[in-house]
Design a protein around this motif. Structure first.
Motif, PDB file in Angstrom:
ATOM      1  N   LEU B 129       0.820  -1.222   0.000  1.00 60.01           N
ATOM      2  CA  LEU B 129       0.000   0.000   0.000  1.00 60.01           C
ATOM      3  C   LEU B 129       0.846   1.261   0.000  1.00 60.01           C
ATOM      4  O   LEU B 129       0.355   2.335   0.301  1.00 60.01           O
ATOM      5  N   ALA B 130       2.128   1.107  -0.347  1.00 54.83           N
ATOM      6  CA  ALA B 130       3.053   2.231  -0.203  1.00 54.83           C
ATOM      7  C   ALA B 130       2.596   3.470  -0.956  1.00 54.83           C
ATOM      8  O   ALA B 130       2.826   4.599  -0.513  1.00 54.83           O
ATOM      9  N   LYS B 131       1.937   3.279  -2.104  1.00 55.57           N
ATOM     10  CA  LYS B 131       1.593   4.452  -2.902  1.00 55.57           C
ATOM     11  C   LYS B 131       0.204   4.990  -2.583  1.00 55.57           C
ATOM     12  O   LYS B 131      -0.219   5.987  -3.146  1.00 55.57           O
ATOM     13  N   ARG B 132      -0.522   4.322  -1.689  1.00 58.18           N
ATOM     14  CA  ARG B 132      -1.864   4.797  -1.390  1.00 58.18           C
ATOM     15  C   ARG B 132      -1.818   6.027  -0.502  1.00 58.18           C
ATOM     16  O   ARG B 132      -0.797   6.330   0.114  1.00 58.18           O
ATOM     17  N   TYR B 133      -2.986   6.674  -0.397  1.00 59.93           N
ATOM     18  CA  TYR B 133      -3.109   7.832   0.467  1.00 59.93           C
ATOM     19  C   TYR B 133      -3.950   7.473   1.691  1.00 59.93           C
ATOM     20  O   TYR B 133      -4.778   6.574   1.622  1.00 59.93           O
ATOM     21  N   PRO B 134      -3.743   8.163   2.799  1.00 56.29           N
ATOM     22  CA  PRO B 134      -4.449   7.807   4.033  1.00 56.29           C
ATOM     23  C   PRO B 134      -5.958   7.667   3.858  1.00 56.29           C
ATOM     24  O   PRO B 134      -6.578   6.799   4.476  1.00 56.29           O
ATOM     25  N   SER B 135      -6.554   8.505   2.995  1.00 54.66           N
ATOM     26  CA  SER B 135      -8.009   8.428   2.859  1.00 54.66           C
ATOM     27  C   SER B 135      -8.448   7.114   2.233  1.00 54.66           C
ATOM     28  O   SER B 135      -9.613   6.747   2.312  1.00 54.66           O
ATOM     29  N   GLN B 136      -7.504   6.398   1.608  1.00 52.74           N
ATOM     30  CA  GLN B 136      -7.869   5.139   0.966  1.00 52.74           C
ATOM     31  C   GLN B 136      -7.635   3.936   1.871  1.00 52.74           C
ATOM     32  O   GLN B 136      -7.804   2.799   1.433  1.00 52.74           O
ATOM     33  N   LEU B 137      -7.238   4.181   3.116  1.00 50.78           N
ATOM     34  CA  LEU B 137      -6.913   3.074   4.005  1.00 50.78           C
ATOM     35  C   LEU B 137      -7.983   2.870   5.055  1.00 50.78           C
ATOM     36  O   LEU B 137      -8.713   3.799   5.409  1.00 50.78           O
ATOM     37  N   SER B 138      -8.039   1.636   5.580  1.00 45.36           N
ATOM     38  CA  SER B 138      -8.943   1.376   6.690  1.00 45.36           C
ATOM     39  C   SER B 138      -8.295   1.885   7.980  1.00 45.36           C
ATOM     40  O   SER B 138      -7.113   2.218   8.012  1.00 45.36           O
ATOM     41  N   GLY B 139      -9.110   1.884   9.048  1.00 47.06           N
ATOM     42  CA  GLY B 139      -8.597   2.383  10.332  1.00 47.06           C
ATOM     43  C   GLY B 139      -7.394   1.600  10.812  1.00 47.06           C
ATOM     44  O   GLY B 139      -6.378   2.178  11.232  1.00 47.06           O
ATOM     45  N   GLY B 140      -7.472   0.290  10.704  1.00 44.70           N
ATOM     46  CA  GLY B 140      -6.363  -0.541  11.167  1.00 44.70           C
ATOM     47  C   GLY B 140      -5.095  -0.291  10.351  1.00 44.70           C
ATOM     48  O   GLY B 140      -3.983  -0.276  10.880  1.00 44.70           O
ATOM     49  N   GLN B 141      -5.276  -0.084   9.049  1.00 47.08           N
ATOM     50  CA  GLN B 141      -4.119   0.173   8.198  1.00 47.08           C
ATOM     51  C   GLN B 141      -3.487   1.519   8.527  1.00 47.08           C
ATOM     52  O   GLN B 141      -2.270   1.663   8.602  1.00 47.08           O
ATOM     53  N   ARG B 142      -4.338   2.525   8.771  1.00 45.86           N
ATOM     54  CA  ARG B 142      -3.798   3.839   9.125  1.00 45.86           C
ATOM     55  C   ARG B 142      -2.997   3.767  10.411  1.00 45.86           C
ATOM     56  O   ARG B 142      -1.959   4.406  10.560  1.00 45.86           O
ATOM     57  N   GLN B 143      -3.517   2.972  11.334  1.00 46.68           N
ATOM     58  CA  GLN B 143      -2.831   2.810  12.612  1.00 46.68           C
ATOM     59  C   GLN B 143      -1.433   2.257  12.394  1.00 46.68           C
ATOM     60  O   GLN B 143      -0.464   2.717  12.990  1.00 46.68           O
ATOM     61  N   ARG B 144      -1.341   1.279  11.522  1.00 50.44           N
ATOM     62  CA  ARG B 144      -0.032   0.679  11.295  1.00 50.44           C
ATOM     63  C   ARG B 144       0.906   1.633  10.581  1.00 50.44           C
ATOM     64  O   ARG B 144       2.117   1.620  10.805  1.00 50.44           O
ATOM     65  N   VAL B 145       0.365   2.458   9.691  1.00 49.27           N
ATOM     66  CA  VAL B 145       1.202   3.474   9.036  1.00 49.27           C
ATOM     67  C   VAL B 145       1.720   4.446  10.085  1.00 49.27           C
ATOM     68  O   VAL B 145       2.908   4.810  10.088  1.00 49.27           O
ATOM     69  N   ALA B 146       0.833   4.863  10.992  1.00 47.37           N
ATOM     70  CA  ALA B 146       1.254   5.801  12.047  1.00 47.37           C
ATOM     71  C   ALA B 146       2.367   5.184  12.870  1.00 47.37           C
ATOM     72  O   ALA B 146       3.332   5.852  13.267  1.00 47.37           O
ATOM     73  N   LEU B 147       2.244   3.890  13.133  1.00 48.88           N
ATOM     74  CA  LEU B 147       3.267   3.199  13.906  1.00 48.88           C
ATOM     75  C   LEU B 147       4.588   3.150  13.130  1.00 48.88           C
ATOM     76  O   LEU B 147       5.660   3.447  13.675  1.00 48.88           O
ATOM     77  N   ALA B 148       4.499   2.776  11.852  1.00 48.08           N
ATOM     78  CA  ALA B 148       5.708   2.708  11.035  1.00 48.08           C
ATOM     79  C   ALA B 148       6.387   4.068  10.970  1.00 48.08           C
ATOM     80  O   ALA B 148       7.612   4.190  11.036  1.00 48.08           O
ATOM     81  N   ARG B 149       5.578   5.114  10.858  1.00 45.61           N
ATOM     82  CA  ARG B 149       6.131   6.462  10.777  1.00 45.61           C
ATOM     83  C   ARG B 149       6.881   6.818  12.052  1.00 45.61           C
ATOM     84  O   ARG B 149       7.968   7.391  12.021  1.00 45.61           O
ATOM     85  N   ALA B 150       6.282   6.433  13.191  1.00 47.78           N
ATOM     86  CA  ALA B 150       6.936   6.734  14.468  1.00 47.78           C
ATOM     87  C   ALA B 150       8.210   5.923  14.632  1.00 47.78           C
ATOM     88  O   ALA B 150       9.199   6.398  15.194  1.00 47.78           O
ATOM     89  N   LEU B 151       8.206   4.690  14.120  1.00 50.24           N
ATOM     90  CA  LEU B 151       9.387   3.837  14.271  1.00 50.24           C
ATOM     91  C   LEU B 151      10.516   4.232  13.330  1.00 50.24           C
ATOM     92  O   LEU B 151      11.667   3.882  13.556  1.00 50.24           O
ATOM     93  N   ALA B 152      10.180   4.985  12.291  1.00 47.45           N
ATOM     94  CA  ALA B 152      11.196   5.331  11.281  1.00 47.45           C
ATOM     95  C   ALA B 152      12.349   6.116  11.877  1.00 47.45           C
ATOM     96  O   ALA B 152      13.476   6.023  11.412  1.00 47.45           O
TER      97      ALA B 152
END
Lengths: 282, 355, 284
Positions: B129-152
């Protein structure tokens, strides 16, 4: 008191009365006051023919006036975009004594008659005026030059960017900037990468509105402009001059050209506003 | 990375959000701040992250005073309650953000950034889902992106503000177990805020129970549940029956009857009596030493039978839980008379009324 | 937490940046707004109070004031009634072409003031469509008061409708439907239910409409005969005096107009504040 028109057959019956009456009156008034006169304007240049129309519009003096009106408005709108953006930021984000007063004052160009603004700007920026006198030793002449036109067009468009940006800045969730900060972004990086993209549609809409307003401006510009043909003459003035010469066709040709440009702008603004709304719901 | 808070006080106008908190989170711990809304747990989290500054007290991170460090300098990863993903950036760009804004001297080049982002996205299972935008993601997916961003940004401390609050139950359960595994594998130190006790008790090594800006109890989930230190903790954690009682002459008097209970050397006077629903046994009506009562409702509810008993002398009905494996005798139908015996009772002095 | 930062030291700009931005903002506003506004009064009183007052009570000035008030007194109610009509039709009913109608109503907003006057000259001027017919019947529209009124109506056409339409759309139809079902007639529903709900929007729109009607220059300049004491509104009178180099006179009349602007701004703020507190009280 219901008047049934044939229109109502296409619409499901409503409990609320008055559809026929109000719609009828609305359309009638709209036609009489706006649509018919505008149609008259659009039809007038027809007597010139296609070639005649372009001959008028592309005439040197007309072209100069149009480019001053449009070019000056674009520049003025750009100035308003930057400085108006700063004003909106300062009004929403900071608190300082007199903030409410300043906020109300932003609407002055909306409320002040353009003739009053015109003579006031001319007075302030004339060679013996408060600002004009300061700039004279620097060799900068504002009044009676193209620069004066720019000042007037900036004045008239000032509130548009501020008022369009304010609600968007107000509603901007602090979390985005907080997230950027915890991720190590500097304040400037946070603004450029996170805030600016968020407010961009609103900024562009406000700028386009300021542009549209400034293009047709007359009253506040003609006093401070030099009104010299080919250099500091704005397009609306040219229309007035042609009317005084009873060149109705010529005047309406310029009018139609300006109208056409305004409609294109209106379309662009509409699309921008829809982009803005779609973004905020994303 | 360890975090120590001493004497933290934070006020917003007239409202005291944090009222003198001391806390130490050890390296590698997975700790939970648990409490009702308004208890100050999110404020405390934000103070650690550097988004708020306390009126009093000190925050020490890895031994150093954090006061001089601003939010971005503390190398703390923060996952916001509503994720705060940058809407106009793709998933990839969101995760890469913390790397792109580093100072030029320490910034990795484009290829390195891409490698690290890909690795993180694979870690959170979102590489497709690397090229998707947040509005195209489910809640659980957004959560994981937020986590990945924080871990970066390779934080030494991970803070999560109600990370699963906005997700539905099944997704929530899956994600929290996955988060715990991630924490263990990566050797993080994590602190998360939640009002869901089940989550806190299931995941955390240590639970910090907060109420009205103060810490009520800190301990392992087992300690918090079985040995609550205050009335608030008992009431907040798990189900509880609460009654008004008296200690007189060294014995607990409940509903006019003396009751066998360990009263822990408390003095005479009014007390609050707490009993867990599964510590109430039902016996035949009239059995010696039991409280007389009448069955109000009976609900078969999954793994337990839940009953409500109206007991003589007690204002509130008593909630009773009996494992479903034990069949209920016929005599326990609604309306029947029964006897109640309390197998385990905890007693707290009545809280002094605040003026 | 929306809008304002929770703790400025944590996430906001540094103090010097803030000071710079505030200075830039105030400087910009001062240069473009405050100075011109102040200059109106300074120039008006440049030669003292007496010439200032003389300019205002000069018969031609008084005639201009009267004409301005007359034009506003006709244009504003017309457009207000229209605004109420249009917003009723748009907000309470669904019909095809609704968004086209709203766009058309907004048209005068995007037309240059000079063009607004031009369209009426093209209709009623000497060489206009109806020009010859009007001349034959000795009816003067262009260069007469009627033309000024028409041009002003055109320019201020959308003001009230623009305020009322979104407001009434937001308020919905349920109250009106309830009233009808309770037996009220259309007229009663309008007066007792719709109008009270829309009063702030109506007042606001009328205020802006009036400010523009009294202050319009470009459109009126095109259709007016510029006959001193007869077909000059206040803005045109200001222009006349200015072109005659009677600066004190021009700025004195202009100061009345800017007083009008300041009163408009004050009332505008007041109405906005009342509307917002009404909304909050209703929501509470």
């Amino acid at each position: 008191m219901t008047l049934t028109l044939s229109l109502s057959l296409r619409r499901k019956p409503s409990v609320i009365p008055g559809f026929g009456l109000t719609l009828g009156c609305t359309v009638l008034y709209l036609s009489l006051v706006v649509l018919i006169p505008l149609t008259g304007l659009l039809l007038r240049p027809v007597e010139l023919g296609w070639h005649g129309f372009w001959r008028v519009v592309l005439d040197g003096r007309v072209l100069a006036a149009l480019s001053l009106s449009f070019g000056g408005s674009l520049l003025a709108a750009a100035i308003n975009a930057v400085l108006g953006g700063i004003v909106a930021w300062v009004l929403v984000r900071y608190d300082f004594p007199g903030r409410r007063l300043v906020d109300a004052l932003v609407d002055l160009p909306f409320a002040l008659p353009t003739a009053v603004a015109g003579i006031a700007l001319a007075a302030v920026y004339a060679p013996n005026g408060w600002i004009g006198a300061l700039l004279l030793p620097l060799g900068i002449k504002v009044a009676f030059t193209r620069l004066g036109v720019l000042v007037a067009l900036t004045f008239i468009g000032l509130p548009f960017v501020v008022r369009t940006l304010e609600p968007v800045l107000q509603d901007l969730d602090a979390e985005y900037e907080e997230a950027a900060a915890t991720l190590g972004a500097s304040r400037w990086q946070s603004f450029i990468r996170v805030v600016l993209p968020e407010i961009l549609p609103a900024l562009l809409t406000g700028t386009a509105l300021a542009f549209a307003r400034a293009v047709g401006e007359y009253g506040s510009a003609i006093f401070i402009a030099g009104n010299m043909p080919m250099s500091s003459e704005i397009a609306p003035l040219l229309i007035v001059i042609k009317l005084e010469e009873f060149d109705y066709a010529g005047a309406s040709a310029i009018g139609v050209a300006m109208l056409g440009a305004s409609f294109l702008l209106l379309l662009a603004i509409n699309l921008l506003q829809r982009w803005q709304v779609a973004r905020s719901e994303g | 990375m360890s975090v120590t808070l001493t004497g933290i006080v934070k006020r917003f106008g007239n409202f005291t959000a944090v009222d003198g908190v001391d806390l130490a989170i050890g390296n590698g711990e997975f700790a939970a701040l648990l409490g009702p809304s308004g208890s100050g747990k999110t404020t405390l989290l934000r103070i650690i992250a550097g988004l708020e500054f306390p009126e009093a007290g000190k925050v020490t991170i890895a031994g150093a005073d954090a006061d001089s460090q601003k939010a971005g300098e503390r190398r703390i990863g923060l996952v916001f309650q509503h994720y705060a993903l940058f809407r106009h950036m793709s998933v990839f760009e969101n995760v890469a953000f913390g790397l792109r804004v580093k100072a030029r001297s320490v910034r990795p080049n484009g290829r390195e950034i891409a490698e690290r982002v890909d690795r993180l996205l694979r870690l959170v299972q979102l590489e497709h889902l690397a090229k998707r935008y947040p509005s195209q993601l489910s809640g659980g997916q957004r959560q994981r992106v937020a986590l990945a961003r924080a871990l970066a940004i390779e934080p030494s401390l991970l803070l999560l503000d109600e990370p699963f609050g906005a997700l539905d139950a099944k997704v929530r359960k899956e994600l929290r177990r996955w988060l715990r595994r991630l924490h263990d594998e990566m050797g993080l130190t994590s602190l998360f805020v939640t009002h869901d006790q089940e989550e806190a008790l299931e995941l955390a090594d240590r639970v910090v129970v907060m109420n009205k800006g103060r810490i009520e109890q800190v301990g392992s989930p087992e300690e918090i549940y079985n040995r609550p230190a205050t009335a608030f903790v008992f009431d907040f954690i798990g189900n509880a029956n609460r009654f008004e009682g008296q200690i007189a002459g060294g014995r607990l008097i409940l509903a006019g009857q003396p009751v066998d209970a360990c009263i822990q050397g408390r003095g005479d006077g009014p007390v609050q009596v707490f009993v867990r629903p599964h510590h109430v046994a039902l016996v035949a009506a009239g059995t010696a030493g039991s409280l007389p009562g009448r069955v109000l409702h009976r609900l078969p509810s999954g793994s337990v039978h839940r009953l409500e008993i109206e007991a003589q002398g007690l204002v509130e009905p008593v909630a009773v839980e009996i494992p479903a494996s034990r069949a209920l005798p016929e005599g326990f139908a609604p309306g029947a008379a029964v006897g109640l015996t309390l197998t385990e009772v905890t007693v707290f002095p009545v809280a002094k009324p605040s003026i | 937490m929306k809008g304002s930062m929770s703790d400025r030291r944590a996430v906001g700009e540094q103090a010097w940046v803030r000071r710079l931005l505030v200075s830039l903002a105030l400087g910009y506003l001062g240069l473009f707004l405050v100075l011109p506004l102040a200059s109106v009064y300074v120039e008006a009183l440049a030669k003292g109070i007496a010439p200032f007052l003389a300019a205002i009570v000069d018969p031609d000035a008084l005639a201009a004031i009267r004409l301005t008030l007359l034009v506003a007194a006709i244009a504003v109610p017309c457009n207000a009634v229209f605004g109420l009509c249009a917003s009723w039709a748009v907000a309470k009913f669904d019909f095809p072409g609704k968004s086209l109608l709203v766009t058309l109503i907004d048209l005068p907003f995007s037309v240059s003031p000079v063009v607004s006057g031009l369209v009426y000259v093209l209709l009623f001027g000497a060489h206009g469509w109806f020009g010859p017919w009007l001349q034959a019947h000795h009816i003067k529209i262009i260069f007469g008061i009627a033309g000024i009124v028409l041009a002003t109506i055109f320019v201020t056409f959308p003001f009230v409708a623009r305020e009322l339409i979104p407001l009434m759309q937001q308020q919905g139809r349920e109250e009106e439907e309830a009233a009808i079902l309770l037996g009220a007639s259309g007229r009663q529903t309008f007066w007792r239910v719709t109008l009270p709900n829309a009063k702030w929007g109506l007042l606001y729109g009328v205020l802006l409409c009036n400010a523009r009607a009294m202050g319009e220059f470009g459109a009126v300049s095109v259709v007016s005969g510029h006959i001193r004491g007869l077909t000059l509104t206040m803005p045109l009178h200001v222009e006349l005096l200015y072109n005659e180099y009677d600066f004190v006179g021009a700025f004195s009349v202009a100061s009345l107009l800017s007083l009008l602007a300041l009163v408009t701004l004050t009332l505008k703020s007041l109405l906005e504040w009342r509307f917002r507190s009404d909304e909050q009280a209703g929501a509470a």
